[in-house]
Design a protein around this motif. Sequence first.
Motif, PDB file in Angstrom:
ATOM      1  N   LEU A   1     -18.279 -40.458   2.362  1.00 52.55           N
ATOM      2  CA  LEU A   1     -19.862 -40.851   1.652  1.00 52.55           C
ATOM      3  C   LEU A   1     -20.263 -41.433   1.587  1.00 52.55           C
ATOM      4  N   PRO A   2     -22.054 -40.968   1.580  1.00 57.22           N
ATOM      5  CA  PRO A   2     -22.446 -42.161   1.858  1.00 57.22           C
ATOM      6  C   PRO A   2     -22.463 -43.766   0.644  1.00 57.22           C
ATOM      7  N   HIS A   3     -22.279 -44.831   1.039  1.00 55.25           N
ATOM      8  CA  HIS A   3     -22.042 -45.655  -0.047  1.00 55.25           C
ATOM      9  C   HIS A   3     -22.413 -46.178  -1.452  1.00 55.25           C
ATOM     10  N   ALA A   4     -23.708 -46.147  -0.601  1.00 54.21           N
ATOM     11  CA  ALA A   4     -24.872 -46.793  -1.992  1.00 54.21           C
ATOM     12  C   ALA A   4     -24.855 -45.517  -2.790  1.00 54.21           C
ATOM     13  N   ASP A   5     -25.250 -44.069  -2.409  1.00 59.54           N
ATOM     14  CA  ASP A   5     -25.364 -42.773  -3.006  1.00 59.54           C
ATOM     15  C   ASP A   5     -23.854 -42.319  -4.074  1.00 59.54           C
ATOM     16  N   THR A   6     -23.377 -42.803  -3.432  1.00 58.67           N
ATOM     17  CA  THR A   6     -22.097 -43.137  -4.231  1.00 58.67           C
ATOM     18  C   THR A   6     -22.055 -43.786  -5.364  1.00 58.67           C
ATOM     19  N   HIS A   7     -22.556 -45.165  -5.077  1.00 56.66           N
ATOM     20  CA  HIS A   7     -21.921 -46.119  -6.545  1.00 56.66           C
ATOM     21  C   HIS A   7     -23.280 -45.469  -7.434  1.00 56.66           C
ATOM     22  N   THR A   8     -24.083 -45.116  -7.058  1.00 55.47           N
ATOM     23  CA  THR A   8     -25.174 -44.807  -7.377  1.00 55.47           C
ATOM     24  C   THR A   8     -25.184 -43.502  -8.844  1.00 55.47           C
ATOM     25  N   ILE A   9     -24.501 -42.620  -7.825  1.00 52.30           N
ATOM     26  CA  ILE A   9     -23.686 -41.114  -9.263  1.00 52.30           C
ATOM     27  C   ILE A   9     -23.022 -41.471  -9.346  1.00 52.30           C
ATOM     28  N   VAL A  10     -21.858 -42.419  -9.684  1.00 48.53           N
ATOM     29  CA  VAL A  10     -20.810 -42.851 -10.072  1.00 48.53           C
ATOM     30  C   VAL A  10     -21.161 -43.291 -11.224  1.00 48.53           C
ATOM     31  N   LEU A  11     -21.957 -44.688 -10.897  1.00 45.44           N
ATOM     32  CA  LEU A  11     -21.863 -45.620 -12.119  1.00 45.44           C
ATOM     33  C   LEU A  11     -22.498 -45.414 -13.013  1.00 45.44           C
ATOM     34  N   PRO A  12     -22.588 -44.140 -13.998  1.00 49.63           N
ATOM     35  CA  PRO A  12     -23.355 -43.898 -15.367  1.00 49.63           C
ATOM     36  C   PRO A  12     -22.018 -43.741 -15.822  1.00 49.63           C
ATOM     37  N   HIS A  13     -21.393 -42.210 -14.979  1.00 52.77           N
ATOM     38  CA  HIS A  13     -20.254 -41.854 -15.368  1.00 52.77           C
ATOM     39  C   HIS A  13     -19.130 -42.873 -15.625  1.00 52.77           C
ATOM     40  N   ALA A  14     -18.688 -43.699 -14.818  1.00 48.27           N
ATOM     41  CA  ALA A  14     -17.631 -44.921 -14.556  1.00 48.27           C
ATOM     42  C   ALA A  14     -17.652 -45.855 -16.552  1.00 48.27           C
ATOM     43  N   LEU A  15     -19.320 -46.242 -16.222  1.00 47.97           N
ATOM     44  CA  LEU A  15     -19.551 -47.270 -17.609  1.00 47.97           C
ATOM     45  C   LEU A  15     -19.413 -46.183 -18.807  1.00 47.97           C
TER      46      LEU A  15
ATOM     47  N   GLY B   1     -25.541 -35.742  -8.201  1.00 52.22           N
ATOM     48  CA  GLY B   1     -24.572 -34.494  -7.996  1.00 52.22           C
ATOM     49  C   GLY B   1     -23.563 -35.396  -6.709  1.00 52.22           C
ATOM     50  N   LEU B   2     -22.287 -35.524  -6.464  1.00 48.03           N
ATOM     51  CA  LEU B   2     -21.406 -35.715  -5.905  1.00 48.03           C
ATOM     52  C   LEU B   2     -21.382 -34.621  -4.380  1.00 48.03           C
ATOM     53  N   LYS B   3     -21.824 -33.335  -5.095  1.00 49.31           N
ATOM     54  CA  LYS B   3     -21.882 -32.236  -4.130  1.00 49.31           C
ATOM     55  C   LYS B   3     -23.352 -32.007  -3.553  1.00 49.31           C
ATOM     56  N   GLU B   4     -24.449 -33.019  -4.019  1.00 53.51           N
ATOM     57  CA  GLU B   4     -25.345 -33.660  -2.581  1.00 53.51           C
ATOM     58  C   GLU B   4     -24.707 -34.157  -1.215  1.00 53.51           C
ATOM     59  N   VAL B   5     -24.240 -35.110  -2.011  1.00 50.86           N
ATOM     60  CA  VAL B   5     -23.876 -35.329  -0.656  1.00 50.86           C
ATOM     61  C   VAL B   5     -22.374 -35.616   0.024  1.00 50.86           C
ATOM     62  N   GLY B   6     -21.858 -34.513  -0.325  1.00 53.28           N
ATOM     63  CA  GLY B   6     -20.699 -34.039   0.236  1.00 53.28           C
ATOM     64  C   GLY B   6     -19.834 -33.769   0.831  1.00 53.28           C
ATOM     65  N   MET B   7     -19.367 -34.734  -0.739  1.00 48.95           N
ATOM     66  CA  MET B   7     -18.159 -33.731  -1.393  1.00 48.95           C
ATOM     67  C   MET B   7     -18.071 -32.342  -1.891  1.00 48.95           C
ATOM     68  N   PRO B   8     -16.380 -32.262  -1.990  1.00 51.39           N
ATOM     69  CA  PRO B   8     -16.285 -30.236  -1.931  1.00 51.39           C
ATOM     70  C   PRO B   8     -15.678 -30.350  -2.942  1.00 51.39           C
ATOM     71  N   GLU B   9     -15.696 -29.211  -3.588  1.00 50.86           N
ATOM     72  CA  GLU B   9     -15.534 -29.274  -5.436  1.00 50.86           C
ATOM     73  C   GLU B   9     -14.031 -29.386  -5.171  1.00 50.86           C
ATOM     74  N   ASP B  10     -12.794 -28.968  -3.925  1.00 48.49           N
ATOM     75  CA  ASP B  10     -12.094 -28.928  -4.118  1.00 48.49           C
ATOM     76  C   ASP B  10     -11.093 -30.151  -3.355  1.00 48.49           C
TER      77      ASP B  10
END
Length: 358
Positions: A254-268, A307-316
């Motif tokens: 997955l693209p590095h910066a997009d992944t950090h952006t999407i995950v950050l509020p949920h990890a916090l 959403g990670l699904k928007e940047v290529g992560m499969p639901e499974d």
Amino acid sequence: MRPFVYTANPSRVIFGSGTINQLADEVKRLGLNKPLVLSTPEQTQHASSVEALLSSAGIISAGQFNNATMHTPLDVTERALALVKEKGADGVISIGGGSTIGLGKAIALRTDLPQIVIPTTYAGSEMTPIIGQTENGVKTTQSTPKVLPEVVIYDVDFTMSLPPMLSATSGVNAIAHAVEALYAQNGNPVIDLMAEEGIRALARSLPVIVDKPADPEARSDALYGAWLCATCLGLVGMSVHHKLCHVLGGTFNLPHADTHTIVLPHALAYNAPKVPDAMAKIARTLGTPDAVEGLNVLLTKLKVKRGLKEVGMPEDGIDKAADLAVKNPYWNPRPIERAGIREVIRRAWAGERAKADI
């Protein structure tokens, strides 16, 4: 005041506009005669500019390696090392973002060659002794002083052409470094000050950049904030946010910066119950009563993907990611529990608004 230990990493930082013109002097100061210039395929033009600048000062480079790749795959590093040996390079000049800087670090790890870094994004790898590398779809990280660049040249001019959306995600990636620094196991008051100032600078400048990409004051402010946040990352440990991003990026490419952006509020949100002081500081820097909601608001302003699904992560892949994330976990203020971590990943995959109720 709580007891603490503060250790600064050795580095020489040159910050401003037009500072690229000091490159030749820095090459000479380090005693380099034949540096190899690194870039991604997209930034070959920047690499050629570096070579021309060196040539005008009587320095002939060892050539260019323009195939730096996201997540620093081992096979790319091996090809670059072969060129280092073939050309007899005595140092590396990395111009670009995390992919290029990561490759320079990978070369330094194996050769001890000195590095000069010219960042063109806000990712921050240039200020850390951390290197992440990918082999057979698995990304691993280590921390060693061997990969710290000797010189970092921040030239605001090289960030002026960074596309608004990449500026936004790269900037949030930098904010993530400071957020985790505020609750790091080995944090200290000096890092807290730098982290708060870094978040504040980026939170006020990134929305301006999205609307007015050529605003020089906002660009300078963002690069300043990114330097502070990266310095924090280089001096204290990482927690669950970075672990998740390393797992997700390395496993699903997955693209590095997009992944950090999407995950950050949920990890916090996951850590929120255990870090009330950090939450208060983050909220203050964002100008909001609640840190998680403050990040939600900022990301909405920046119009980034959620959403990670928007940047290529499969639901499974959610369960696979959860399994990997709880394996060899980084230290974290809240115990790492698979059910909670899986829910963090699921919410990030779905693009839901973050809530501190996990």
